[in-house]
Design a protein around this motif. Sequence first.
Motif, mmCIF file in Angstrom:
data_model
loop_
_atom_site.group_PDB
_atom_site.id
_atom_site.type_symbol
_atom_site.label_atom_id
_atom_site.label_comp_id
_atom_site.label_asym_id
_atom_site.label_seq_id
_atom_site.Cartn_x
_atom_site.Cartn_y
_atom_site.Cartn_z
ATOM 1 N N UNK A 498 44.738 53.420 36.254
ATOM 2 C CA UNK A 498 45.467 53.829 37.456
ATOM 3 C C UNK A 498 45.043 52.970 38.637
ATOM 4 N N UNK A 499 43.736 52.712 38.764
ATOM 5 C CA UNK A 499 43.234 51.899 39.873
ATOM 6 C C UNK A 499 43.779 50.481 39.781
ATOM 7 N N UNK A 500 43.766 49.918 38.600
ATOM 8 C CA UNK A 500 44.260 48.541 38.428
ATOM 9 C C UNK A 500 45.732 48.407 38.803
ATOM 10 N N UNK A 501 46.509 49.437 38.522
ATOM 11 C CA UNK A 501 47.950 49.366 38.768
ATOM 12 C C UNK A 501 48.332 49.748 40.198
ATOM 13 N N UNK A 502 47.373 50.244 40.992
ATOM 14 C CA UNK A 502 47.712 50.726 42.334
ATOM 15 C C UNK A 502 46.649 50.305 43.350
ATOM 16 N N UNK A 503 46.215 49.072 43.250
ATOM 17 C CA UNK A 503 45.073 48.634 44.055
ATOM 18 C C UNK A 503 45.458 48.002 45.392
ATOM 19 N N UNK A 504 46.679 48.229 45.848
ATOM 20 C CA UNK A 504 47.107 47.583 47.099
ATOM 21 C C UNK A 504 46.373 48.160 48.308
#
Length: 540
Positions: A498-504
């Motif tokens: 989840x963190x990798x896909x939403x790290x903006x």
Amino acid sequence: MTRELVVTCPDGSSKTVALEKEHLSVGRAPENDLAFPDDIGLSRHHLRFEKYGDDWLVRDLLSKNGTFVNGVRIAEPVRLEAGDRITASRMQAVYDPGGPPHPLPIFDGAPAGVTFATNLHQALSGGAVVARKAAGQWRSPIEALVRAGRELAGGRPLSELFKILLDLAIEAAGAQRGVLITSENGQDAVRAQRGSAFRISRTVRDRVLEGRDSVLVKDALSDAAFSGSKSIVLQGVRSFMAAPLQTDDRVIGLIYVDAPLPGHEFTSDDLNMLTVMANVAAIRIERERLVEVEQLERVHARELEQAAEIQARLLPASAPGIPGLDIAGFNAPCRTVGGDYYDFLPTEDGKLGIVVADVAGKGLPAALVMTNLQAMTQVITETSTSPAEVAARLNRGIARTCPSNRFVTLFYCVFDPATGELAYSNAGHNAPLIVRVSGEVERLEAGGPVLGILKGVKFSEGRASLAPGDVLVMYSDGVTEAVDGAGEEFGEERLIQVVRCNSSTAKAIVAAVDRAVREFSAGQPQADDITVVAAVRTAR
């Protein structure tokens, strides 16, 4: 002419005894002419028949439980007439049965001393209940129940209801004494009583409360089931009834009434009426109890709402503006209040302290410990800059105040935005994750055990660094231990994805983690508090 006695012995057998001597004694002691050593309702020397000219007298020998002639207790010698019945405990004797019998009341076609039992269903379907004469007036059971309904229809508090209910039951049954007892979680409590020194048989109590039976004993001293009870004998109780305070699904207590005087025996009709009245009373008592419970629950709910509002104010209202660091936090207690805690603590030299903690347990007890933890953390971090020292001081403070069945896991770090360096100490908490731009993951584990168990323990200090684009994620176990319908945990790997896909941005990461956990465990109740703090290193 030789007179005779037809004696019914305590064991139920009968025999004829000729009155040939000048006297005939009765009692427990073996030297009596009629000795009944197993009948503890008899005194050792209870009574004596004495020749008086051509007639016979019966004399009570100061017995504890009395001698009765035709149902009346005697104090002085009584000259006997043909057909007189003499009763002492479980022994009965008829004098000169050849003469005309002395009339005695017969209840429901059953001999005195028989125990009757009924239950609510039988009492409600058992047909009409006859009126009965008491204190010179006919008492209708319908009238008694109507009056009970009228009294119970008012808005009286429980404290007044108990006495009113008992008075109604005593009056309706024509009893002399009574007691109303409630039972909750195995604990019995007397709520109202008329009379004193009640010693209700445990056998009766269990049968009424556990068996849901109403019990009637016409003559306790002549009933084999109860005449051996010391409490019954000592009180001189002759006739008694007990009925459960029974609602549809449970028994909440009992009403007991008795008549210590001889000659007054309750009937099965009295028992039916008491059973129905006890049911009506139980429904009203339960209704009032539920009203009180609802009121207490509303008060408790309001207090919890206020506590939740206060606790929410203990958490950061917003993230501090730190050049080079984008940070956000999120907390969702599984109950109104919770034991998770996070905070942002800027230092005087421009650094930022970040704490995430989890108090063992849930609800109000954990929230109280959390409040204490928050106060200590803010005080200690004002004078201590070392994460290891902060953890050690918090541990000593929590160990002094935390209950023995509570502990705290905690992660504390200090971030330097000028260099990207991170100093931290992990006190038994879920290891925070650094998810780097390259995709590598670093777990921050250095520190020591949980707080509040061992007072003198030392904590180590770990170091890490954040490069631009790296993400630091701190969380409580409510995230990774959330389960789906099959019992599978959300786990650390899903969190990393989840963190990798939403790290903006930090806000995007926190929102994405919350959303992913809820979607994963859809349909399952939240089992633990959820806390997520995300920090993204940005270019200064």
